[in-house]
Design a protein around this motif. Structure first.
Motif, PDB file in Angstrom:
ATOM      1  N   VAL A  22       0.633  -1.294  -0.022  1.00 18.79           N
ATOM      2  CA  VAL A  22       0.010  -0.119   0.171  1.00 18.79           C
ATOM      3  C   VAL A  22       1.010   1.111   0.066  1.00 18.79           C
ATOM      4  N   ILE A  23       1.826   1.359   0.843  1.00 22.37           N
ATOM      5  CA  ILE A  23       2.600   2.599   1.035  1.00 22.37           C
ATOM      6  C   ILE A  23       3.505   2.677  -0.442  1.00 22.37           C
ATOM      7  N   ALA A  24       4.176   1.654  -0.834  1.00 19.94           N
ATOM      8  CA  ALA A  24       4.855   1.740  -2.116  1.00 19.94           C
ATOM      9  C   ALA A  24       3.924   2.156  -3.216  1.00 19.94           C
ATOM     10  N   LEU A  25       2.787   1.640  -3.277  1.00 21.43           N
ATOM     11  CA  LEU A  25       2.136   2.138  -4.512  1.00 21.43           C
ATOM     12  C   LEU A  25       1.560   3.528  -4.395  1.00 21.43           C
ATOM     13  N   TYR A  26       0.907   3.585  -3.066  1.00 19.72           N
ATOM     14  CA  TYR A  26       0.482   5.130  -2.872  1.00 19.72           C
ATOM     15  C   TYR A  26       1.651   6.191  -3.055  1.00 19.72           C
ATOM     16  N   THR A  27       2.843   5.936  -2.824  1.00 23.67           N
ATOM     17  CA  THR A  27       3.853   7.107  -2.901  1.00 23.67           C
ATOM     18  C   THR A  27       4.203   7.203  -4.362  1.00 23.67           C
ATOM     19  N   LEU A  28       4.254   5.973  -4.980  1.00 25.69           N
ATOM     20  CA  LEU A  28       4.424   6.071  -6.424  1.00 25.69           C
ATOM     21  C   LEU A  28       3.278   6.764  -7.164  1.00 25.69           C
ATOM     22  N   ILE A  29       2.283   6.713  -6.721  1.00 23.05           N
ATOM     23  CA  ILE A  29       0.926   7.383  -7.548  1.00 23.05           C
ATOM     24  C   ILE A  29       1.346   8.906  -7.262  1.00 23.05           C
ATOM     25  N   VAL A  30       1.315   9.172  -6.217  1.00 23.06           N
ATOM     26  CA  VAL A  30       1.120  10.747  -5.664  1.00 23.06           C
ATOM     27  C   VAL A  30       2.603  11.519  -5.876  1.00 23.06           C
ATOM     28  N   ILE A  38      10.258   3.498  -9.538  1.00 21.36           N
ATOM     29  CA  ILE A  38       9.330   2.487 -10.312  1.00 21.36           C
ATOM     30  C   ILE A  38      10.080   1.014  -9.990  1.00 21.36           C
ATOM     31  N   LEU A  39      11.237   1.016 -10.081  1.00 20.61           N
ATOM     32  CA  LEU A  39      11.792  -0.144 -10.046  1.00 20.61           C
ATOM     33  C   LEU A  39      11.813  -0.767  -8.469  1.00 20.61           C
ATOM     34  N   ALA A  40      12.159   0.336  -7.576  1.00 19.28           N
ATOM     35  CA  ALA A  40      11.996   0.060  -6.201  1.00 19.28           C
ATOM     36  C   ALA A  40      10.755  -0.313  -5.551  1.00 19.28           C
ATOM     37  N   THR A  41       9.555   0.275  -6.050  1.00 22.95           N
ATOM     38  CA  THR A  41       8.215  -0.083  -6.015  1.00 22.95           C
ATOM     39  C   THR A  41       7.871  -1.469  -6.217  1.00 22.95           C
ATOM     40  N   LEU A  42       8.281  -1.749  -7.552  1.00 27.09           N
ATOM     41  CA  LEU A  42       8.115  -3.129  -8.154  1.00 27.09           C
ATOM     42  C   LEU A  42       8.781  -4.148  -7.353  1.00 27.09           C
ATOM     43  N   LEU A  43       9.836  -3.944  -6.988  1.00 23.68           N
ATOM     44  CA  LEU A  43      10.971  -5.007  -6.027  1.00 23.68           C
ATOM     45  C   LEU A  43      10.165  -5.193  -4.796  1.00 23.68           C
ATOM     46  N   ALA A  44       9.905  -3.694  -4.126  1.00 25.03           N
ATOM     47  CA  ALA A  44       9.148  -3.900  -2.808  1.00 25.03           C
ATOM     48  C   ALA A  44       7.696  -4.716  -2.745  1.00 25.03           C
ATOM     49  N   VAL A  45       6.858  -4.528  -3.953  1.00 27.69           N
ATOM     50  CA  VAL A  45       5.638  -5.176  -4.179  1.00 27.69           C
ATOM     51  C   VAL A  45       5.757  -6.828  -4.185  1.00 27.69           C
ATOM     52  N   ILE A  46       6.830  -7.088  -5.041  1.00 22.77           N
ATOM     53  CA  ILE A  46       7.100  -8.501  -5.202  1.00 22.77           C
ATOM     54  C   ILE A  46       7.358  -9.102  -3.627  1.00 22.77           C
ATOM     55  N   PRO A 105      12.677   4.474   2.681  1.00 19.04           N
ATOM     56  CA  PRO A 105      13.550   4.650   1.314  1.00 19.04           C
ATOM     57  C   PRO A 105      12.891   4.418   0.117  1.00 19.04           C
ATOM     58  N   VAL A 106      11.878   3.539   0.000  1.00 22.24           N
ATOM     59  CA  VAL A 106      11.008   3.536  -1.076  1.00 22.24           C
ATOM     60  C   VAL A 106       9.948   4.753  -1.229  1.00 22.24           C
ATOM     61  N   SER A 107       9.547   5.070  -0.144  1.00 22.42           N
ATOM     62  CA  SER A 107       8.680   6.230  -0.175  1.00 22.42           C
ATOM     63  C   SER A 107       9.322   7.627  -0.602  1.00 22.42           C
ATOM     64  N   LEU A 108      10.504   7.890   0.067  1.00 20.05           N
ATOM     65  CA  LEU A 108      11.333   9.100  -0.431  1.00 20.05           C
ATOM     66  C   LEU A 108      11.509   9.020  -1.784  1.00 20.05           C
ATOM     67  N   LEU A 109      12.279   7.973  -2.257  1.00 16.43           N
ATOM     68  CA  LEU A 109      12.293   7.746  -3.430  1.00 16.43           C
ATOM     69  C   LEU A 109      11.307   8.036  -4.482  1.00 16.43           C
ATOM     70  N   ASN A 110      10.144   7.625  -4.046  1.00 15.48           N
ATOM     71  CA  ASN A 110       9.141   7.707  -4.925  1.00 15.48           C
ATOM     72  C   ASN A 110       8.636   9.317  -5.014  1.00 15.48           C
ATOM     73  N   ILE A 111       8.593   9.731  -3.647  1.00 13.20           N
ATOM     74  CA  ILE A 111       8.217  11.270  -3.632  1.00 13.20           C
ATOM     75  C   ILE A 111       9.045  12.167  -4.171  1.00 13.20           C
ATOM     76  N   TYR A 112      10.293  12.123  -3.664  1.00 13.25           N
ATOM     77  CA  TYR A 112      11.359  13.361  -4.112  1.00 13.25           C
ATOM     78  C   TYR A 112      12.330  12.661  -5.224  1.00 13.25           C
ATOM     79  N   PHE A 118      19.244   6.127 -12.675  1.00 16.63           N
ATOM     80  CA  PHE A 118      19.667   4.812 -12.160  1.00 16.63           C
ATOM     81  C   PHE A 118      21.002   4.682 -11.926  1.00 16.63           C
ATOM     82  N   SER A 119      21.569   4.654 -10.738  1.00 15.84           N
ATOM     83  CA  SER A 119      23.056   4.899 -10.582  1.00 15.84           C
ATOM     84  C   SER A 119      23.735   3.580 -10.053  1.00 15.84           C
ATOM     85  N   LEU A 120      25.070   3.546  -9.688  1.00 18.42           N
ATOM     86  CA  LEU A 120      26.009   2.562  -9.162  1.00 18.42           C
ATOM     87  C   LEU A 120      25.176   2.108  -7.832  1.00 18.42           C
TER      88      LEU A 120
END
Length: 138
Positions: A22-30, A38-46, A105-112, A118-120
């Motif tokens: 819920v948190i990963a998808l919500y922060t991705l959407i907003v 997107i990648l972090a959210t996908l991995l968190a959801v899996i 980490p996923v929330s902050l990445l999605n929000i900001y 995609f770095s090292l």
């Protein structure tokens, strides 16, 4: 209330993984996400979906986990209201707090994270995730 009617706080363990979804998808959407988000959210959801399904299948048809049963027994000595209050704070709110902290980490990445490529560090994170997921699944 469902946990108390079933006398099984183990429901919180199943819901734990879905909280991350819920948190990963919500922060991705907003948020102002980019590829890394997107990648972090996908991995968190899996990961979270696998976790919740595994715990549900493990607990299905079994009595309440011995840890929760022990807590319930101790709280019952103080009265039924004590069970409700303690279950709420020591089981559900504690897990909610942990979900919030672990999801940062996923929330902050999605929000900001708009504009973050995609770095090292992202590649290193992906490798660590793959090793950890494989370890958990096997």
């Amino acid at each position: 209330m469902l946990a108390q009617s079933k006398k099984d706080n183990g429901i919180a363990d199943v819901a734990y993984g879905w909280g991350f979804v819920v948190i990963a998808l919500y922060t991705l959407i907003v948020g102002e996400y980019g590829f890394a988000g997107i990648l972090a959210t996908l991995l968190a959801v899996i990961w979270a979906t696998r976790l919740s399904i595994r715990i549900y299948l493990r607990n299905q048809g079994k009595p309440e986990d011995y840890r929760y049963a022990s807590m319930r027994e101790k709280w019952l000595k103080k009265g039924k209201r004590s069970v409700l209050v303690n279950s709420f704070f020591q089981v559900f709110m504690l897990q909610g707090l942990l979900i919030f902290i672990i999801s940062l980490p996923v929330s902050l990445l999605n929000i900001y994270g708009n504009g973050l490529g995609f770095s090292l560090i992202g590649l290193l994170g992906l490798v660590i995730w793959l090793k950890g997921f494989f370890f958990e699944a096997v």
